[in-house]
Write a protein that holds these residues in place. Structure first.
Motif, PDB file in Angstrom:
ATOM      1  N   GLU A  45       0.836  -1.205   0.000  1.00  7.70           N
ATOM      2  CA  GLU A  45       0.000   0.000   0.000  1.00  7.70           C
ATOM      3  C   GLU A  45       0.870   1.254   0.000  1.00  7.70           C
ATOM      4  N   ARG A  46       1.901   1.258   0.819  1.00  2.00           N
ATOM      5  CA  ARG A  46       2.798   2.407   0.909  1.00  2.00           C
ATOM      6  C   ARG A  46       3.552   2.614  -0.405  1.00  2.00           C
ATOM      7  N   ARG A  47       4.010   1.508  -1.014  1.00  2.00           N
ATOM      8  CA  ARG A  47       4.745   1.600  -2.274  1.00  2.00           C
ATOM      9  C   ARG A  47       3.856   2.135  -3.400  1.00  2.00           C
ATOM     10  N   VAL A  48       2.603   1.679  -3.439  1.00  2.00           N
ATOM     11  CA  VAL A  48       1.663   2.154  -4.457  1.00  2.00           C
ATOM     12  C   VAL A  48       1.376   3.636  -4.258  1.00  2.00           C
ATOM     13  N   ARG A  49       1.156   4.034  -3.019  1.00  2.00           N
ATOM     14  CA  ARG A  49       0.870   5.442  -2.727  1.00  2.00           C
ATOM     15  C   ARG A  49       2.046   6.343  -3.111  1.00  2.00           C
ATOM     16  N   LYS A  50       3.261   5.935  -2.730  1.00  2.00           N
ATOM     17  CA  LYS A  50       4.446   6.757  -3.013  1.00  2.00           C
ATOM     18  C   LYS A  50       4.783   6.806  -4.498  1.00  2.00           C
ATOM     19  N   SER A  51       4.334   5.797  -5.252  1.00  2.00           N
ATOM     20  CA  SER A  51       4.644   5.787  -6.682  1.00  2.00           C
ATOM     21  C   SER A  51       3.982   6.942  -7.426  1.00  2.00           C
ATOM     22  N   VAL A  52       2.841   7.418  -6.947  1.00  2.00           N
ATOM     23  CA  VAL A  52       2.143   8.494  -7.648  1.00  2.00           C
ATOM     24  C   VAL A  52       2.091   9.806  -6.879  1.00  2.00           C
ATOM     25  N   GLU A  53       2.413   9.804  -5.597  1.00  2.00           N
ATOM     26  CA  GLU A  53       2.331  11.033  -4.804  1.00  2.00           C
ATOM     27  C   GLU A  53       3.258  12.125  -5.325  1.00  2.00           C
ATOM     28  N   GLY A  54       4.412  11.779  -5.829  1.00  2.12           N
ATOM     29  CA  GLY A  54       5.360  12.776  -6.295  1.00  2.12           C
ATOM     30  C   GLY A  54       5.117  13.254  -7.713  1.00  2.12           C
ATOM     31  N   MET A  55       4.111  12.709  -8.380  1.00  2.00           N
ATOM     32  CA  MET A  55       3.833  13.080  -9.759  1.00  2.00           C
ATOM     33  C   MET A  55       3.327  14.513  -9.865  1.00  2.00           C
ATOM     34  N   LYS A  56       3.740  15.186 -10.900  1.00  2.00           N
ATOM     35  CA  LYS A  56       3.310  16.560 -11.120  1.00  2.00           C
ATOM     36  C   LYS A  56       1.822  16.584 -11.470  1.00  2.00           C
ATOM     37  N   GLY A  57       1.061  17.414 -10.786  1.00  2.00           N
ATOM     38  CA  GLY A  57      -0.362  17.560 -11.058  1.00  2.00           C
ATOM     39  C   GLY A  57      -1.270  16.746 -10.151  1.00  2.00           C
ATOM     40  N   VAL A  58      -0.719  15.829  -9.365  1.00  2.00           N
ATOM     41  CA  VAL A  58      -1.533  14.997  -8.474  1.00  2.00           C
ATOM     42  C   VAL A  58      -1.939  15.825  -7.253  1.00  2.00           C
ATOM     43  N   THR A  59      -3.253  15.837  -6.973  1.00  2.00           N
ATOM     44  CA  THR A  59      -3.734  16.582  -5.815  1.00  2.00           C
ATOM     45  C   THR A  59      -4.167  15.661  -4.677  1.00  2.00           C
ATOM     46  N   GLN A  60      -4.627  14.441  -5.010  1.00  2.00           N
ATOM     47  CA  GLN A  60      -5.090  13.529  -3.968  1.00  2.00           C
ATOM     48  C   GLN A  60      -4.860  12.083  -4.401  1.00  2.00           C
ATOM     49  N   VAL A  61      -4.414  11.250  -3.457  1.00  2.00           N
ATOM     50  CA  VAL A  61      -4.197   9.827  -3.703  1.00  2.00           C
ATOM     51  C   VAL A  61      -4.965   9.042  -2.648  1.00  2.00           C
ATOM     52  N   GLU A  62      -5.741   8.060  -3.107  1.00  2.00           N
ATOM     53  CA  GLU A  62      -6.527   7.235  -2.188  1.00  2.00           C
ATOM     54  C   GLU A  62      -6.298   5.765  -2.541  1.00  2.00           C
ATOM     55  N   VAL A  63      -5.894   4.975  -1.557  1.00  2.00           N
ATOM     56  CA  VAL A  63      -5.631   3.555  -1.761  1.00  2.00           C
ATOM     57  C   VAL A  63      -6.638   2.758  -0.951  1.00  2.00           C
ATOM     58  N   GLU A  64      -7.326   1.814  -1.613  1.00  2.00           N
ATOM     59  CA  GLU A  64      -8.295   0.941  -0.945  1.00  2.00           C
ATOM     60  C   GLU A  64      -7.833  -0.508  -1.110  1.00  2.00           C
ATOM     61  N   PRO A  65      -7.098  -1.057  -0.122  1.00  2.00           N
ATOM     62  CA  PRO A  65      -6.541  -2.410  -0.260  1.00  2.00           C
ATOM     63  C   PRO A  65      -7.594  -3.505  -0.392  1.00  2.00           C
ATOM     64  N   LYS A  66      -8.728  -3.361   0.285  1.00  2.00           N
ATOM     65  CA  LYS A  66      -9.752  -4.415   0.223  1.00  2.00           C
ATOM     66  C   LYS A  66     -10.370  -4.535  -1.162  1.00  2.00           C
ATOM     67  N   LYS A  67     -10.424  -3.436  -1.895  1.00  2.00           N
ATOM     68  CA  LYS A  67     -10.967  -3.445  -3.249  1.00  2.00           C
ATOM     69  C   LYS A  67      -9.874  -3.575  -4.306  1.00  2.00           C
ATOM     70  N   SER A  68      -8.607  -3.555  -3.886  1.00  2.00           N
ATOM     71  CA  SER A  68      -7.457  -3.540  -4.804  1.00  2.00           C
ATOM     72  C   SER A  68      -7.575  -2.363  -5.760  1.00  2.00           C
ATOM     73  N   LYS A  69      -7.828  -1.187  -5.199  1.00  2.00           N
ATOM     74  CA  LYS A  69      -8.116  -0.013  -6.010  1.00  2.00           C
ATOM     75  C   LYS A  69      -7.242   1.175  -5.597  1.00  2.00           C
ATOM     76  N   LEU A  70      -6.731   1.879  -6.600  1.00  2.00           N
ATOM     77  CA  LEU A  70      -5.971   3.108  -6.410  1.00  2.00           C
ATOM     78  C   LEU A  70      -6.723   4.219  -7.128  1.00  2.00           C
ATOM     79  N   THR A  71      -7.032   5.296  -6.418  1.00  2.00           N
ATOM     80  CA  THR A  71      -7.717   6.441  -7.009  1.00  2.00           C
ATOM     81  C   THR A  71      -6.794   7.645  -6.935  1.00  2.00           C
ATOM     82  N   VAL A  72      -6.548   8.254  -8.088  1.00  2.00           N
ATOM     83  CA  VAL A  72      -5.691   9.431  -8.174  1.00  2.00           C
ATOM     84  C   VAL A  72      -6.521  10.577  -8.740  1.00  2.00           C
ATOM     85  N   ILE A  73      -6.539  11.691  -8.021  1.00  2.00           N
ATOM     86  CA  ILE A  73      -7.270  12.868  -8.474  1.00  2.00           C
ATOM     87  C   ILE A  73      -6.255  13.970  -8.731  1.00  2.00           C
ATOM     88  N   GLY A  74      -6.368  14.612  -9.891  1.00  2.00           N
ATOM     89  CA  GLY A  74      -5.444  15.693 -10.199  1.00  2.00           C
ATOM     90  C   GLY A  74      -5.462  16.060 -11.664  1.00  2.00           C
TER      91      GLY A  74
END
Length: 159
Positions: A45-74
């Motif tokens: 979960e931490r690795r997935v979150r950090k992979s996109v947090e530093g991206m230019k233009g990303v405003t919000q990152v949400e990880v849902e492990p139970k659904k195997s889902k990553l949501t990126v807003i930006g």
């Protein structure tokens, strides 16, 4: 100095020759990118979150492990986010293939119902043309196909 010249040109409405080239760039729209990626533990979960947090233009990152889902807003492009997640995590990632159960006309049609989908979700029948024809069937087609079905209590009992 450059900002001052831009302000003056806006006020005087000088020809576009004098305007800065920065204004000619298209601004990206705010988008929500949903990605399906297997998340086993807190480290994943931490690795997935950090992979996109530093991206230019990303405003919000949400990880849902139970659904195997990553949501990126930006202000990002979906293909670039998907590529970055795949590259940084070394995991298989695909765009989120599911929609809520209520949005599909025939959620139990072959190809739409998926045992691996999170609760309350089914495959998107509209986006995938390879799904069975029954998922795209009109109401008259459904009447004829279910007329002789075992699940239909009002079905014809001709044998």
């Amino acid at each position: 100095m450059e900002k001052l010249s831009e302000k003056v040109s806006e006020l005087l409405e000088l020809p576009s020759v004098y305007k800065s080239k920065k204004k000619l760039k298209k601004k990206k729209q705010l988008q929500t990118v949903e990605i399906k990626i297997k998340i086993d533990c807190e480290g994943c979960e931490r690795r997935v979150r950090k992979s996109v947090e530093g991206m230019k233009g990303v405003t919000q990152v949400e990880v849902e492990p139970k659904k195997s889902k990553l949501t990126v807003i930006g202000y990002v492009e979906p293909e670039k986010v998907l590529h970055r997640v795949k590259h940084r995590t070394k995991k298989t990632a695909v765009m989120w293939p599911y929609v809520p159960y209520d949005e599909v006309d025939h959620p139990y049609a072959p190809g739409v119902y998926d045992k691996k989908a999170p609760p309350g979700y089914v495959r998107n029948a509209v986006a995938d043309p390879n799904i069975s024809r029954l998922a795209h069937a009109s109401s008259t087609e459904v009447k004829y196909t279910t007329a002789f079905s075992d699940e239909n209590p009002n079905a014809c009992v001709v044998m």
